[in-house]
Design a protein around this motif. Structure first.
Motif, short mmCIF file in Angstrom:
data_model
loop_
_atom_site.label_atom_id
_atom_site.label_comp_id
_atom_site.label_asym_id
_atom_site.label_seq_id
_atom_site.Cartn_x
_atom_site.Cartn_y
_atom_site.Cartn_z
N ARG A 13 13.64 -18.35 10.97
CA ARG A 13 15.14 -18.99 11.72
C ARG A 13 15.62 -19.84 10.32
O ARG A 13 14.85 -20.61 10.12
CB ARG A 13 14.81 -19.80 12.83
CG ARG A 13 16.28 -19.98 13.28
CD ARG A 13 16.14 -20.68 14.80
NE ARG A 13 15.00 -21.59 14.89
CZ ARG A 13 15.24 -23.25 14.74
NH1 ARG A 13 16.57 -23.48 14.76
NH2 ARG A 13 14.31 -24.09 14.77
N GLY A 14 16.83 -19.62 9.94
CA GLY A 14 17.47 -20.32 8.95
C GLY A 14 18.48 -20.89 9.55
O GLY A 14 19.43 -20.23 10.18
N THR A 24 23.23 -20.04 12.16
CA THR A 24 21.90 -19.88 12.28
C THR A 24 21.59 -18.34 12.44
O THR A 24 22.53 -17.62 12.87
CB THR A 24 21.18 -20.56 13.62
OG1 THR A 24 21.57 -21.92 13.72
CG2 THR A 24 19.84 -20.07 14.00
N VAL A 25 20.56 -17.95 11.53
CA VAL A 25 20.32 -16.53 11.46
C VAL A 25 18.74 -16.67 11.67
O VAL A 25 17.98 -17.48 11.30
CB VAL A 25 20.53 -16.08 10.14
CG1 VAL A 25 20.05 -14.54 9.85
CG2 VAL A 25 22.17 -16.10 9.85
N GLU A 26 18.42 -15.52 12.50
CA GLU A 26 16.83 -15.31 13.03
C GLU A 26 16.61 -13.85 12.75
O GLU A 26 17.43 -12.96 12.86
CB GLU A 26 16.68 -15.70 14.38
CG GLU A 26 15.16 -15.74 14.73
CD GLU A 26 14.93 -16.53 16.03
OE1 GLU A 26 14.02 -15.99 16.72
OE2 GLU A 26 15.51 -17.51 16.38
N LEU A 27 15.46 -13.76 12.18
CA LEU A 27 14.74 -12.37 11.76
C LEU A 27 13.56 -12.56 12.45
O LEU A 27 12.70 -13.34 12.21
CB LEU A 27 14.92 -12.19 10.46
CG LEU A 27 14.13 -10.97 9.53
CD1 LEU A 27 15.02 -9.64 10.28
CD2 LEU A 27 14.02 -10.98 8.21
N GLU A 46 13.98 -8.00 4.52
CA GLU A 46 15.12 -8.73 5.07
C GLU A 46 15.95 -7.50 5.76
O GLU A 46 15.55 -6.26 5.56
CB GLU A 46 16.21 -9.28 3.97
CG GLU A 46 15.66 -10.34 3.18
CD GLU A 46 15.41 -11.75 3.86
OE1 GLU A 46 16.15 -11.75 5.11
OE2 GLU A 46 15.05 -12.66 3.50
N THR A 50 20.43 -10.79 8.13
CA THR A 50 20.34 -11.98 7.48
C THR A 50 21.45 -11.73 6.08
O THR A 50 21.67 -12.77 5.52
CB THR A 50 19.12 -11.88 6.97
OG1 THR A 50 18.88 -10.99 5.75
CG2 THR A 50 18.02 -11.82 8.00
N TYR A 52 20.90 -9.87 3.68
CA TYR A 52 20.13 -9.67 2.50
C TYR A 52 19.36 -8.23 2.72
O TYR A 52 18.36 -8.02 2.15
CB TYR A 52 19.13 -10.59 2.11
CG TYR A 52 19.60 -11.92 1.73
CD1 TYR A 52 19.87 -12.09 0.67
CD2 TYR A 52 19.84 -13.01 2.60
CE1 TYR A 52 20.83 -13.09 0.10
CE2 TYR A 52 20.31 -14.07 2.24
CZ TYR A 52 20.98 -14.32 1.08
OH TYR A 52 21.38 -15.25 0.70
N THR A 57 11.68 -10.28 0.22
CA THR A 57 11.21 -11.74 0.10
C THR A 57 9.84 -11.89 0.18
O THR A 57 9.17 -11.56 1.15
CB THR A 57 12.01 -12.22 1.40
OG1 THR A 57 13.41 -12.13 1.20
CG2 THR A 57 11.91 -13.99 1.20
N VAL A 137 14.74 -23.90 6.96
CA VAL A 137 14.18 -22.82 7.25
C VAL A 137 12.89 -22.86 8.16
O VAL A 137 12.03 -23.66 7.68
CB VAL A 137 13.85 -21.95 6.16
CG1 VAL A 137 12.97 -20.66 6.25
CG2 VAL A 137 15.10 -21.67 5.11
#
Length: 144
Positions: A13-14, A24-27, A46, A50, A52, A57, A137
């Motif tokens: 979670r960024g 906010t972005v979550e993967l 990624e 995201t 990317y 990563t 992050v």
């Protein structure tokens, strides 16, 4: 990641704040979690969500040093060094060209064991010392 067998689920979670606006972005994805020489490696692919997509990563975590090195390869190439209490200059590939960014680490906290765990790191980014974003992050690693 196809060459390496996935052995964990990685949740990232960024949170990015730019000019007071928070995004906010979550993967959640499969990944590879290993240790080497007192450092932890978290590897994952990624997604387009995201921004990317097509990138691999790797987070190289050194808990003793209070440092996280974020390496991205694939569609873009970049390396960010986040070290608590230090500023590093890093090259960041935007996909349209490279930027040299200042990366000022304010917090690195890792609670990782061979069974997984959590990583949290906070940093700001600047160009020519002008602040462009504050970032946090949060990573959770769960074995499969």
């Amino acid at each position: 990641m196809k060459a390496e067998q996935e052995n964990c689920t990685v949740t990232v979670r960024g949170v990015q704040v730019v000019e007071g606006e928070e995004d906010t972005v979550e993967l959640v994805t499969g990944g590879r979690f290993t240790s080497h020489g007192g450092r932890w490696l978290i590897r994952y692919e990624e997604s387009d969500a995201t921004g990317y997509g097509g990138c691999h990563t790797t987070l190289r975590v050194d808990p003793q040093k209070g440092e996280v090195v974020l390496l991205r390869t694939g569609a873009v190439h970049s390396q960010l060094i986040v070290e608590e209490g230090r500023r590093h200059q890093c090259t960041y590939d935007t996909g349209y060209g490279n930027l040299v960014l200042g990366v000022n680490g304010s917090r690195v906290h890792a609670q990782l064991t061979p069974e997984g765990g959590q990583l949290e790191f906070h940093y700001s980014l600047d160009v020519n010392t002008a602040l462009i974003s504050e970032n946090a992050v949060y990573v959770t690693v769960l074995p499969r």
